[in-house]
Write an enzyme that holds these catalytic residues in place. Structure first.
Site, PDB file in Angstrom:
ATOM      1  N   ASP A  48     -33.667   0.443 -51.028  1.00  0.00           N
ATOM      2  CA  ASP A  48     -32.921   0.261 -49.918  1.00  0.00           C
ATOM      3  C   ASP A  48     -32.878   0.891 -48.736  1.00  0.00           C
ATOM      4  OD1 ASP A  48     -32.086  -1.544 -47.733  1.00  0.00           O
ATOM      5  OD2 ASP A  48     -31.072  -2.696 -48.878  1.00  0.00           O
ATOM      6  N   PHE A  56     -25.040  -3.579 -49.779  1.00  0.00           N
ATOM      7  CA  PHE A  56     -24.655  -4.992 -48.995  1.00  0.00           C
ATOM      8  C   PHE A  56     -26.645  -4.875 -49.168  1.00  0.00           C
ATOM      9  CE2 PHE A  56     -26.790  -7.287 -44.748  1.00  0.00           C
ATOM     10  CZ  PHE A  56     -25.942  -8.325 -44.910  1.00  0.00           C
ATOM     11  N   LYS A 112     -35.001  -2.883 -39.744  1.00  0.00           N
ATOM     12  CA  LYS A 112     -33.931  -2.465 -39.091  1.00  0.00           C
ATOM     13  C   LYS A 112     -35.211  -1.723 -38.046  1.00  0.00           C
ATOM     14  CE  LYS A 112     -29.259  -3.701 -40.740  1.00  0.00           C
ATOM     15  NZ  LYS A 112     -29.194  -3.326 -41.758  1.00  0.00           N
TER      16      LYS A 112
END
Ligand code: PLP
Length: 406
Positions: free
Chosen positions: A233, A149, A262
């Site tokens: 990532d 993702f 995040k």
């Protein structure tokens, strides 16, 4: 309530949650899921909904609220900066922006040669990573992993390895290959035409699945050999969540770039691409930009969050509390629990039956927020500030939820 309000609002059934949920259903784009609750306030690892029900929050906005809710450091940083300078455009620089770039270079290990691009989300950090890949010697192929993702904008979605998310929006970016997460697949895929390999050290959305032993090490060797960039990532695994500042550090490799978002903002939207070494020379003036990216409000807050993570040694806390959680979960000896995956405070509880949704629903009813990442995986990503009290309460509620679901 005025008459206009009354006629504009859809029919509701009485409780505050039902009222707000009906309004949500009528006003929000249909892409939004039905809310699990309508939340009103928070403090530390606790949140309260519009009916005053309290929950222990072991999801933290999906690994975002690293300091928990309403932490005085975040409240102070936002308030002070908003009272002075929130936004200035990229024609100007600000002290918090420069300081955050320097801090990210230091904490990530990108060092003196490192450089930082600021966006406002994880997907934007990945978009910048895609542009970085395109600048790598005119190569056009990007390799990503099945089940990965990386976001939902058209570029980042092109890297996301989940057919159901991609198919309605095809054609996506050409030249992206998704490979199985095996060393054999890596060896077959990485060649002289590859611009970049993009990987999550632990696949978060896929249910907290770490890459296999030796995978990132081999990925580093092959990308170096063929002149491809290794882009990690770290959007979910960064900012101390795994018990190291960044997830890649567990594997003894040095990437060419990391995407972060995040947890670095502690709840304020921010994303960044940090480049290492020669990859820092690929972007030239005019290649990329963002109106909001690197604004003083977000960067001052992220500085304060990262400083507090350092000051209170919450990266160590993430490691220690993660170990503690793993032990108490396995110690429950629930027939539903097959394994506990992940590192630090990014944990996936693998179940022996497709009961994750049931467990999460029972937990919510009992006042515990956890996430069913897929049918057989529960994801835990509590704030990094949790201690013995939160772990004791979690253990009690999670045991009850497993019991009720089996
Ligand atoms: C959340 C996430 C993204 C996307 O971030 P957004 O801020 O939602 O755009 C990308 N990659 C990973 C690993 C993530 O966990």
């Amino acid at each position: 309530m005025t008459q206009t309000d009354a006629t504009e609002k859809p029919q509701t059934t009485g409780t505050a949650t039902a009222d707000w949920t009906a309004r949500h259903r009528a006003a929000m784009m249909r892409s939004a899921p039905t809310p699990l609750a309508v939340l009103e306030s928070g403090h530390g690892a606790e949140v309260w909904d519009v009916e005053g029900k309290r929950y222990l929050d072991f999801l933290a906005g999906i690994a975002v609220n690293s300091l928990g809710h309403a932490h005085p450091v975040v409240v102070g940083a936002v308030s002070r900066q908003a009272a002075s300078l929130s936004h200035i455009s990229n024609y100007f620089a600000s002290m918090p922006q420069i300081e955050l770039a320097e801090r990210l270079k230091r904490l990530s290990g990108a060092g003196d040669e490192g450089r930082v691009y600021f966006g406002n989300s994880g997907a934007e950090a990945i978009e910048a990573a895609i542009k970085l890949a395109r600048l790598n010697g005119g190569r056009r192929r990007i390799v990503a992993l099945e089940g990965a993702f990386h976001g939902r904008t058209m570029g980042s979605l092109s890297l996301t390895g989940k057919a159901a998310l991609r198919e309605p929006f095809e054609p996506l970016l050409p030249g992206v290959d998704h490979i199985p997460t095996t060393i054999e697949a890596l060896e077959a895929a990485i060649g002289p035409d590859v611009a970049a390999l993009v990987v999550e050290p632990i696949k978060g959305e896929a249910g907290v699945v770490p890459v296999p032993d030796g995978f990132l090490e081999r990925a580093r060797e092959l990308t170096t050999e063929h002149g491809a960039l290794l882009i990690v990532d770290e959007i979910q695994t960064g900012a101390g969540r795994t018990g190291r500042w960044f997830g890649y550090e567990h594997y003894g490799i040095v990437p060419d770039a990391i995407a972060v978002a995040k947890g670095i903002g502690g709840g304020i939207p921010i994303g960044a691409l940090v480049t290492f070494g020669e990859a820092s020379d690929l972007f030239e003036f005019g290649h990329h930009g963002s109106t909001f990216g690197g604004n003083p409000l977000a960067t001052a807050t992220a500085n304060a969050v990262l400083e507090e993570l350092e000051r209170a040694d919450l990266v160590t806390n993430a490691r220690v509390r993660g170990e503690q959680l793993r032990e108490v979960i396995l110690g429950l000896r629930s027939p539903l629990v097959a394994e506990v995956r992940g590192l630090g405070l990014l944990l996936g509880v693998g179940l022996t039956a497709p009961a994750a949704q049931r467990v999460a629903t029972e937990a919510l009813r009992l006042g515990l927020i956890i996430n069913a990442a897929n049918d057989t995986s529960i994801r835990l990503a509590p704030p990094l500030v949790i201690g013995d009290a939160e772990i004791a309460e979690f253990t009690d509620l999670f045991a009850q939820a497993l019991e009720a679901a089996s």
